[in-house]
Design a protein around this motif. Sequence first.
Motif, PDB file in Angstrom:
ATOM      1  N   CYS A  70     -12.341  -0.011   6.721  1.00 44.60           N
ATOM      2  CA  CYS A  70     -10.922  -0.320   6.984  1.00 44.60           C
ATOM      3  C   CYS A  70     -10.736  -0.784   8.432  1.00 44.60           C
TER       4      CYS A  70
ATOM      5  N   GLN B 260      -5.912   0.212  -0.679  1.00 38.63           N
ATOM      6  CA  GLN B 260      -5.691  -0.302   0.687  1.00 38.63           C
ATOM      7  C   GLN B 260      -6.444  -1.613   0.900  1.00 38.63           C
TER       8      GLN B 260
ATOM      9  N   ALA C 156      -8.702   4.412   5.103  1.00 44.99           N
ATOM     10  CA  ALA C 156      -7.843   4.937   4.030  1.00 44.99           C
ATOM     11  C   ALA C 156      -8.435   6.177   3.376  1.00 44.99           C
TER      12      ALA C 156
ATOM     13  N   GLU D 119       0.874   5.611   0.908  1.00 44.86           N
ATOM     14  CA  GLU D 119       0.228   6.828   1.399  1.00 44.86           C
ATOM     15  C   GLU D 119       1.239   7.959   1.391  1.00 44.86           C
TER      16      GLU D 119
ATOM     17  N   ARG E  16      -7.371  -1.193   9.860  1.00 42.09           N
ATOM     18  CA  ARG E  16      -6.681   0.060  10.212  1.00 42.09           C
ATOM     19  C   ARG E  16      -7.261   0.630  11.509  1.00 42.09           C
TER      20      ARG E  16
ATOM     21  N   SER F  61       0.853  -1.188   0.000  1.00 39.55           N
ATOM     22  CA  SER F  61       0.000   0.000   0.000  1.00 39.55           C
ATOM     23  C   SER F  61       0.882   1.228   0.000  1.00 39.55           C
TER      24      SER F  61
END
Lengths: 745, 163
Positions: free
Chosen positions: B118, B25, B129, A89, B121, A87
Amino acid sequence: MEVRTNTGCGGARVSRRTFTKLTALGAAAALSGISNVGAYPMEHFDKLIEPAIAAPAEAERIVYGICEMCPFNCGIKVTCEEGVVKSIEGNPNEPHSKGKLCARGNSAEQVIYNPNRVKYPLIRTGERGAGGWKRATWDEALDYVAGKLNEIKGNYGPESIAIIQFPTSRMVPLVGRFQKALGTPNYFTSLGTCKISRVVADIATLGGHILNAVDFANAKYIMLFGRNTFETPATGSVQALSAAITSGAKLVYLDPRYTVTASKADEWIPIKPGTDLAFVLAMMNVIIREGLYDEEFINTYTYGFEELKEFIGEYTPEWAEGITDVPAAQIERIAIEFATTKPAVAHPNWHPKGYESETQISRGILILNALVGNINKPGGIFYPRGVGLGDIKPPAYPEITAKRVDGVPGTYPLVPASHGLWQLLPDAIINEDPYPVKGLIVYRSNPLFGMPDRNRIIEAFKKLDLLVAIDILPSDTAWYADVILPECTYLERDDPPMVIKGKSPKVALRQQCVEPMYDSKHSFWIFKELAQRIGIGNYFDFELDDYINAQLKPLGIDKDYFKENSIWSSDISPELKGLEGMKINTSTGKIELYSKKLEANGYDPLPTFVPPKEAPSGMFRLLHGHIAVHTHANPATFDNAYLNEICSENELWINTETAMDLGIMNGEYVWVENELSRGKIKAKVTEQIRPDAVFMLHGFGHLSPDLTLTYGKGLNDNDFIKAGADPIGGVCPMGETFVRIYREG
Amino acid sequence: MVYKFLFDVGRCIDCKACEVACKQQNDVEIGVRWRRVPEIEGGKYPNPSRTFLSLACFHCSRPYCMAACPTGAIYQRADGIVLTDKDKCIGCGYCVMACPFAVPEYGSDGLMQKCVACYQRIDKGLDPACVHTCLTGALAFDTQEVIAKIKRERVAEKVIISP
């Protein structure tokens, strides 16, 4: 006619998750798990699987780097696992992204794992552009290119080899070294169809180019002259402009089209295309007439106010009303608001409008900022600060006596030769004027798609003895090349460091996240190998790491610094304290409202308004522009599964009333035609554009069939645009394009 | 403690960063979009309007999809996040019919999928995300109390800054 597509591009689209499984399980198991395997020869998987098999399973790993989906180069934070990019970011410590990325930055995995990537060196076998290729080893391909380069150099001199590269590459200094060592003056970037006139205007007015240095976040009144900030998303500018709007700044936005940025403005002004300077001059007229300018700033830091004052008298709001279609009272009110709201700022634009008077349009906006004294202060435009990097000193370069073929600096004395005017190259090749150009090396640029008048470019390509494309994807230019050399992506490489200019400079480093896929190579390696083969290897007598470390040396750090730190920050204060004690690099040492530089070169030293061409009867002005999910001519966003899913085709925006007059329905395909081209495009009938103009999103209508996601979709605006140049700053006047629109039959 | 999304229509600039951050993600397959930003056009030239809505599963407090699911595949965590057990989903489509916002979609496996907020997360203390990448603060994700507070503050700010 079916075009043969055998660059080896295409095949099964591998999702990251599939790819992770694939690398974990090995070739046999993986192939059985993928549909469409028949279309994807086994050999393509060799490189794909190799790294993961060779390396032991690794835990999650974070690598900081630099994005390369657009020219803004935001900081990224990449999570890798088992040799795969998992991923991505933003790098929270990088001043632009602040941890956030746009859609393009977020779509990186669809570039690295795009099955359409050029996988190994290819040498053309049939006619140019016919799609016949043979797979070559690197030695074969490099020997072939070097042989041709030596031959051209021997027959015509080194100046007959031109180089085009994308201007925001970290490789710019090293490709420049290659060009100088080769001994050719003909080096180009794409700025001739971008911001070159703005650069010239900045230099003539401010003494240097200030990039995108506009302190939106602290401004209370913001004017954008077609600067579509929200749809050309530099992550930092977007965040700052949005923050300003949220905290109550007034946004005035001028554009013939109701863009996303327009939709967020307090006031949208659908100005007549090409007349922004008239609006700006009328604002100056009001500000000076009413005595609303910053007298102290003008007296201390500017040159030529008296000349400007005398010049501006005739440019009244009433005069501007007849030109811009904006009521005089509205111009007057905005001028007063701009001068009395502190701080107020007008963005000097990027690629403003595409008119022959573009340099003066940009200068007008810069002067407007100077009148209210808002330069190098919070909420104004400012001189971005940088830091100097080191170098590995090259041996003496050969003297270059040949002139450039684009008329820089002879015809265009103010245009920087570090960019040149690429749009003038095709004519120079065709006419062999002033001498033949027979070789063209294109590094990660896409002239066939990014320059105007595609048919003319193809004609020029036919006259070349060698066209080399160094690229990641089979771009249109690559499709017409003799040799394609596959470069690795920005996630598969280290690169020379990048200085992030701003209020307080920072330095970031692109770092390799995963091993290069297939047989792709770093462009440093490619140029070094070529250099060795054409007798200029002594200019590349080092490894990339040596160069990175030499560049970082003045900062007292080396490459390893970035293993522990995501960014290097200088201790320069980010505070904007005005211009006191600052050296302004113009001949007068002041901001030049009246430009001595323009005067000395025979140009108008004041920003005289030149009206745009009127549309011929029955024709409409063709406007072009961007959307947030795509970038210029770079196929990495168009042939990208995530971004293509969001926007896969462009449309022609036509005002509702205009469409009714033409009998055009929303969603139907209509013909667009002018003297250069003709093509079909889907009509978007909308209230969001002036009735006298039509708009086409740039970036569609690719020629390369191997860009399988985007090939055959939409129309290329550049097909309808003529090559030319603003006589001062050199930008191609792309706004002076007119088209006829009609239905089938 | 129950989580909710906040979407601030005034701040959304249609940049689609949320859509793509979600896809990468969560590795959402092409053709399925857990978050979408549709546009609503309005007005007449020279006074048009454009409104952008970033929409995904709302993780409703009383999810109709969950009530409609005949196999019990859809369930809700204590923190309000609505998830699907793929092993139990039979792809019948009752959830699609029941959802007032047409959120559930079918993947190439024929089974339902949608935004999972998510949750992996969230469990690590991170934002989803889409929220994490949102450049303008149009999206937020927090407990329903905090979300209500942010919303109230933003309304108050607008009252104060407009004359």
